[in-house]
Design a protein around this motif. Sequence first.
Motif, PDB file in Angstrom:
ATOM      1  N   SER A 191       1.408   3.778  -3.110  1.00  0.00           N
ATOM      2  CA  SER A 191       0.506   4.874  -3.441  1.00  0.00           C
ATOM      3  C   SER A 191       1.030   6.210  -2.907  1.00  0.00           C
ATOM      4  CB  SER A 191      -0.895   4.606  -2.902  1.00  0.00           C
ATOM      5  OG  SER A 191      -0.870   4.482  -1.485  1.00  0.00           O
TER       6      SER A 191
ATOM      7  N   PRO B 239       0.806  -1.232   0.000  1.00  0.00           N
ATOM      8  CA  PRO B 239       0.000   0.000   0.000  1.00  0.00           C
ATOM      9  C   PRO B 239       0.833   1.273   0.000  1.00  0.00           C
ATOM     10  CG  PRO B 239      -0.876  -1.590   1.586  1.00  0.00           C
ATOM     11  CD  PRO B 239       0.457  -2.114   1.137  1.00  0.00           C
ATOM     12  N   ASN B 240       2.087   1.197   0.457  1.00  0.00           N
ATOM     13  CA  ASN B 240       2.936   2.392   0.524  1.00  0.00           C
ATOM     14  C   ASN B 240       3.300   2.938  -0.857  1.00  0.00           C
ATOM     15  OD1 ASN B 240       2.873   2.044   3.273  1.00  0.00           O
ATOM     16  ND2 ASN B 240       4.953   1.232   3.442  1.00  0.00           N
TER      17      ASN B 240
END
Length: 290
Positions: free
Chosen positions: A63, A60-61
Amino acid sequence: MIAATVRTFAPELWSSVDYFRFFYIGTHSFNSDTTKAISGVRNHFQKALILHQLSTKLLPNLSNDEAEIQSKGYTPATNAKEFSAVLEEVFTELYSSIDCTRKIIVAIYRRTRGLPDSTRKLFHRVSDGLLGNDFPDELKHAIASADWYDELLAIRDELTHSDIGNCMIDRDTKLVTYMHTGIYRNGIPLIITDVMGKLQFLIQSINTFLEAVFHFLNSQLEITTIDQLCGIFFGRAYLRTLTIEPSIDLNSGICQSHTWFDHDVQFRCPLANSCGAYTRAKSPHQPKPN
């Protein structure tokens, strides 16, 4: 102070690699390098699994880098570099587990004519049909079936000596694309359009390969008996003797520790009432439950 309580004997979780690790000593006498390789097969594969799990947490990082581009027009891609570094270690750890497997095979079949002490040469000679009848067909089949090997070898070779690659999420497919400008295929940089899917495929394929190899190696082991730690209960170690057999479960073997915990109720094994190994120790001719 709380005494440690943990069951360490869990054969229901053993792989073929674990089985070999426990029982090979009754058949083979290896040097220190090969002994380390036996642990290395499992340890490197487990590291690959842990790092793969870590990559899903970091995913998710990615993004954040995209958001930084949108807000500032530039990003140092710190999150992508961290994510890529973890992914690359999955590739190298998977290869290391195969390399350790090769060391064990060579140690056992070292008298095979033309058997190379090199992982890439072993795979290529088997694929090219250059090893004779004195090398087991079961191992030939496992190695020849590894059609993923050359790709993993090429990636591993470059990652060992190159800088970190780069990952990004495709806006349309939402898949993670991995690119490394230091690795070339057909004159263009390496691009894996679904690197998470590729790693999942490799993990499953290499797990199947390891199971096939060590299932065969286990079939060649002589019957032997070992001392096995059952667990740590009340801060004390509990042991059983265990004989090699095709099917091993919690009831297998013969309890050793009953000789002292039978005389000290406070340290009685908490599994004794339901353990076939304890029952067998008290009644030596008691068969293993079905």
